[in-house]
Scaffold this active site. Structure first.
Site, short mmCIF file in Angstrom:
data_model
loop_
_atom_site.label_atom_id
_atom_site.label_comp_id
_atom_site.label_asym_id
_atom_site.label_seq_id
_atom_site.Cartn_x
_atom_site.Cartn_y
_atom_site.Cartn_z
N GLY B 69 0.87 -1.14 -0.23
CA GLY B 69 0.02 0.01 -0.12
C GLY B 69 0.63 1.33 -0.01
N THR B 70 1.79 1.08 0.64
CA THR B 70 2.91 2.28 0.75
C THR B 70 3.43 2.54 -0.64
OG1 THR B 70 3.41 2.01 3.10
CG2 THR B 70 5.15 3.15 1.65
N GLN B 177 -7.85 1.81 4.67
CA GLN B 177 -8.81 1.53 5.80
C GLN B 177 -10.13 1.07 5.45
OE1 GLN B 177 -7.96 0.75 8.73
NE2 GLN B 177 -5.72 1.37 8.70
N SER B 194 -4.12 -1.55 0.11
CA SER B 194 -3.35 -2.45 0.76
C SER B 194 -3.91 -3.74 1.37
CB SER B 194 -2.72 -1.65 1.96
OG SER B 194 -1.77 -2.35 2.50
N ALA B 195 -3.61 -4.84 0.62
CA ALA B 195 -4.21 -6.14 1.00
C ALA B 195 -4.12 -6.73 2.21
CB ALA B 195 -3.81 -7.09 -0.26
N HIS B 196 -3.37 -6.34 2.87
CA HIS B 196 -3.11 -7.12 4.31
C HIS B 196 -4.04 -6.25 5.27
CE1 HIS B 196 -0.62 -4.23 6.63
NE2 HIS B 196 -0.25 -3.76 5.41
N CYS B 316 5.88 7.63 23.17
CA CYS B 316 6.53 6.50 24.13
C CYS B 316 6.11 5.29 23.71
CB CYS B 316 6.11 6.59 25.45
SG CYS B 316 6.03 8.41 26.29
#
Lengths: 454, 454
Positions: B69-70, B177, B194-196, B316
């Protein structure tokens, strides 16, 4: 079915399949997360990087996985060029590199950089002095494949790496074809590989950047490197690299014998064939030959019908209309070209069957195309062959048909507008010991002049 | 174990697993080859593209698979910007885009382009007029996510796409998303996925470029698009997209009820909590809240020990030391932030167990950190809290401890060198209805001024 095209893509190694299945269940989560699924994914990823680094012979932090071998080459060259931008913008590549390297070089030139292509001998091998001569004060990077993907010729990587190191220039090695067989020797600086060439899954490449090499990753910042890690495939890739290496020494001997047999037998079984590539310094599983008066696409179809899956660097094959740049750079015949690349485990019987089938297939194609049989009739001092609009191998076939019709010393002028003729007519002359006089522009296409010398 | 981090990566859908296995055997060869293994691979690839195009709602030739996807976002933005280079170099993005979009924007700025960030409301939603106001004659491209990855807020994509179309500017939608839930409405020009995220395997993204959109792919030429096709994973990705879509309508209702329950119950069960994100226009499975006086990393660890895998936009946390840019842009508390994103099939019992466990976990962390309990002692007109060298949430905890010690109208000056304080102190003031006066540079760090109003 005999699949003889391992150099394109090797079938998935059983170990890769097993590892892929296991890590589909264990390694689907985000390895940068703190919870247990993430930690488990991180452990798998770390173990895969360690295994791959060991096989390559580098430090773990020098190796990164990429989405493909092409991606590794593109990003490796771009990053190395950018990292040494201050030194200059000169790039050296060999003339027989994989298209991914040559495409990077083209882009570099388009963007104002300069590129030197190092030539190869008739066996497809560069000489280290070719790189020494090409080096300049503004050379940012040199690239050399470990072995050629079309003819299997091994390159003198260690020597070229020494030459480059002495000049302070990093060498990027495209090791896609050889990584299954062993690590790359010599003081190289960057290295690219592709898992599906060694029996791993598609979707995984690797890029090694040695410590101390100036490297500036290009493109948008990406904390993960190259998007979300393709973890199950990465685990499978590392596992299968380990597995093929464990079998490499033994399998190399066996495949070398099989390809040696093809190298020896094909010219005995089929007339007008040229086996190409370095006969000694070559990968175990690849053998490539070219058949006069045959077109590559028809030959592949006929071999496929007989149950053999092979590849071709001829023009007239699926993806491209120009003959292989590798065969062109070697100056050898591209007509009727066949690359046989045996996957690990190929049975000797399959090779024997291939040798049994090949002569009939080649002769069948030649008959269909009306290839010459030696008969001579009238004689004139000069003959014109009009092959305009006819695609390879017709121009060479027409030439061969009439060469006997002119007296020794006489001239045949072949008119052709097929780009492949520029390569194949001189190659035919060399094989047939006729004199290639040269080319002249014609009203349409180009005239290729051949003098009968025997 | 309850995995509540589907927005990072969804577990592999059973259909994806099945399709992956089948195509490991059938789809490992090079789909550009002429022999039968290649033709079989080509058929699988074509079928996968058809299925994916149907699910996205585009033409087959408008869709290409990418390695992630990136990668789809990076290459989509780069190609669209280059394709409209003549128009200008202005790029519009929302302030709450995924980091892949923002990283592309950073690079564009570094290379001389200009970028406008469209702000969001406290629910994380852009208003279409924000895009209308940002459009300029030199705007090359606008980007907007279909829904936010950290808080689940759905964006008014169709309206923004209309605004952009009216101005002749292409809109790229990051649909990572939402693609599992349905196609993206409106006249968008480019789309990334993005497939995952939808239960497909890692290693597959998709980029859609509508016909007529000017697009100039960047980087070296690559005949295949993005290296050798990751075919088994592509087939699995397409199959699982189809499968999740078939279940989407029903599952959306179920998950929405579960997240609605979390939204309602968490503020009842835990003191000093802010549920963030748009309460109505949101994805079915995501709910995000922030807990005062808690640090994100400890909270995640404690929840992991209780068997819950969640994510956090707090500072954090593992990969980053700055608070989420999304929460920052929304102007909400980032302290003790928890994102719960339920995968399809999450059982109601698991959600109940989470609600049962959460209060004890939060209170435990608060106790360890010494969070305030309402007691008042001495009173001065102005108090100084020196929280230098202390990391979030300590500065806010210290502030909360002493605010009762100054009279109404009195001032607390908090000295802090933690970047998160800049976000969290104003957010605390808003939650506690105290007046945030502003910040002043100090000898070390920054002084944040808070006036007690009640």
């Amino acid at each position: 079915m005999s699949y003889f095209d391992a150099a394109s893509s090797a079938p998935l190694h059983p170990v890769a399949r097993q590892a892929l299945l296991a890590s589909l269940d264990e390694g689907w989560a985000d390895p940068s997360r703190l919870y247990r699924e993430g930690r488990r994914a991180r452990m798998l990823l770390d173990a895969a990087r360690e295994a791959a680094a060991e096989a390559v012979g580098c430090r773990v932090d020098e190796l990164r996985f990429t989405p493909s071998g092409t991606h590794a080459v593109h990003s490796g060259i771009a990053g190395a060029l950018a990292g040494r931008r201050r030194v200059g913008r000169h790039l050296i590549v060999s003339a027989v590199e994989h298209s991914s390297v040559l495409h990077s070089a083209e882009l570099h030139e388009k963007e104002g950089g300069s590129v030197t292509q190092v030539t190869v001998d008739r066996g497809g091998r560069v000489v280290p002095s070719g790189y020494a001569d090409a080096l300049r004060p503004d050379t940012a990077l040199a690239c050399l494949q470990s072995a050629n993907h079309e003819v299997g010729t091994e390159q003198p990587v260690a020597e070229v790496a020494e030459v480059c190191r002495a000049a302070g220039v990093p060498l990027l090695v495209d090791a896609a074809q050889s990584l299954a067989w062993g690590p790359v020797e010599g003081p190289w600086s960057l290295l690219a590989g592709s898992a599906h060439k060694w029996g791993g899954p598609a979707g995984v490449g690797l890029l090694v950047v040695r410590k101390g090499v100036r490297f500036a990753a290009q493109g948008p910042v990406d904390e993960r490197g190259y998007g979300f890690e393709n973890l199950p495939a990465i685990v499978a890739a590392a596992a299968s690299l380990r597995a093929v290496r464990a079998e490499a020494a033994q399998e190399a001997v066996r495949l070398r014998e099989l390809t040696e047999r093809i190298r020896a037998r094909v010219p005995e079984l089929v007339a007008d064939v040229e086996v190409v590539g370095d006969p000694e310094r070559r990968l175990p599983g690849i053998v490539t030959f070219s058949c006069l008066y045959v077109d590559g696409e028809t030959l592949l179809h006929e071999l496929d019908r007989e149950g053999f899956s092979v590849s071709s660097g001829s023009s007239c094959t699926s993806s491209t209309l120009t003959p292989s740049h590798v065969l062109k750079a070697m100056g050898v015949l591209s007509e009727g070209n066949v690359r046989v690349s045996l996957p690990a485990g190929t049975a000797a019987e399959d090779v024997e069957r291939f040798l049994a089938v090949l002569p009939g297939v080649v002769n069948g194609v030649r008959e269909k195309l009306g290839a010459p049989t030696p008969t001579a009739v009238v004689r004139a001092d000069e003959l014109l062959v009009d092959a305009l609009g006819k695609r390879c191998p017709i121009p060479v076939i027409e030439l061969a048909k009439v060469i006997g019709d002119v007296p020794v010393g006489g001239l045949v002028r072949v008119l052709s507008d097929d780009e492949a003729a520029r390569l194949d007519i001189p190659a035919w002359c060399e094989m047939r010991e006729q004199e290639y006089v040269g080319e002249e522009p014609a009203d349409k296409g180009t005239a290729y002049l051949v003098r009968r010398t025997s």
